[in-house]
Design a protein around this motif. Structure first.
Motif, mmCIF file in Angstrom:
data_model
loop_
_atom_site.group_PDB
_atom_site.id
_atom_site.type_symbol
_atom_site.label_atom_id
_atom_site.label_comp_id
_atom_site.label_asym_id
_atom_site.label_seq_id
_atom_site.Cartn_x
_atom_site.Cartn_y
_atom_site.Cartn_z
ATOM 1 N N UNK A 157 33.364 54.682 58.701
ATOM 2 C CA UNK A 157 32.703 53.850 57.694
ATOM 3 C C UNK A 157 31.690 52.900 58.327
ATOM 4 N N UNK A 158 31.873 52.619 59.605
ATOM 5 C CA UNK A 158 30.947 51.730 60.302
ATOM 6 C C UNK A 158 31.000 50.293 59.819
ATOM 7 N N UNK A 159 32.127 49.901 59.217
ATOM 8 C CA UNK A 159 32.237 48.555 58.653
ATOM 9 C C UNK A 159 32.830 47.554 59.636
ATOM 10 N N UNK A 160 33.129 47.996 60.853
ATOM 11 C CA UNK A 160 33.625 47.071 61.864
ATOM 12 C C UNK A 160 35.126 46.909 61.896
ATOM 13 N N UNK A 161 35.884 47.759 61.193
ATOM 14 C CA UNK A 161 37.342 47.634 61.202
ATOM 15 C C UNK A 161 37.865 47.932 62.599
ATOM 16 N N UNK A 162 38.590 46.967 63.153
ATOM 17 C CA UNK A 162 39.061 47.106 64.523
ATOM 18 C C UNK A 162 40.301 46.244 64.738
#
Length: 251
Positions: A157-162
């Motif tokens: 998704x490239x949303x920064x979930x980490x």
């Protein structure tokens, strides 16, 4: 001399023929070994599929058993999420592909709904608790390992979930595209020890930082990243910063 030369040429030809024979034998052995390896892998896959199918319900419902199965797969180099079809073995054998992605969607739901108050950084235990409440399941049914595995499926998704390790085995989940520097990671770790409250004086006492360094770290978290609140009426008489993601909220 001519006779000796003939003998030398014949010996050379015999050597060349021997090398060709050894090369052919080596190729045959390699081919046989590869075929044997493929047969072993097919046999292993069949055995693992039978095990997973037999214990499907227990893998789905029992977190301890599910994680033991995951560890077993990892120890032998098999990723249950990797397979010939989208969703890998979870979808193909266990019918858990939808379950995993559904959990990912619910993780996004919790992260987005709490972002206004925590700035996009939530403590792992809090996330697990809120996801469990959203799913209306008993405590312990959804675990940290489940959340970590599902977050991996969110990366495209490239949303920064980490998942971020803040020390001493404690983890937080970031749901916005921003990097935390080393000083901010230290502030988060101390905030968790203090129930969310941090001050310049506390950082100076705990870490031996200069006033300027402590102030810069806290002001960046307040003004640049929106990860904390400023309390100018703290009982200590000095301004205090409340790290939202380290605070526990009753819902």
């Amino acid at each position: 001399m001519h006779r000796l030369g003939g003998v030398g040429l014949a010996a050379f030809e015999r050597q060349q023929q021997s090398q060709r024979s050894f090369a052919e034998l080596s190729n045959e052995l390699s081919k046989a070994q590869v075929e044997h390896l493929h047969a072993q892998m097919d046999h292993f896959r069949s055995a693992l599929v039978r095990f997973a199918t037999t214990h499907r319900d227990k893998i789905r419902k029992d977190p301890a058993f599910r994680h033991a199965f995951q560890r077993m797969c990892a120890s032998i180099g098999v990723d249950p999420l990797a397979g010939p079809r989208k969703g890998g073995w979870w979808a193909e054998v266990l019918n858990l592909g939808d379950w995993q992605y559904e959990l990912g969607v619910q993780i996004v739901d919790v992260c987005v709904s709490t972002r206004e108050r925590n700035g996009g950084l939530i403590e792992m235990g809090e996330l697990v608790r809120l996801v469990g409440r959203l799913r209306a399941v008993e405590e312990g049914t959804i675990t940290e390992e489940d959340v970590i595995r599902s977050i991996k499926t969110l990366k495209p998704l490239g949303a920064g979930y980490e998942v971020i390790d803040v020390g001493r085995g404690r983890k937080m989940v970031r749901s916005v595209v921003k990097e935390l520097d080393g000083d901010q990671a230290v502030v988060l770790a101390i905030a968790q020890d203090e129930g969310g409250r941090v001050s310049e004086e506390l950082l100076i006492a705990r870490r031996g930082w200069a006033v300027e360094r402590a102030r810069a770290a806290l002001e960046n978290m307040l003004l640049r990243d929106g990860l904390c609140w400023l309390d100018e009426q703290d009982e200590s008489g000095s301004p205090a910063y409340w790290i939202l993601s380290a605070m526990h909220w009753d819902e």
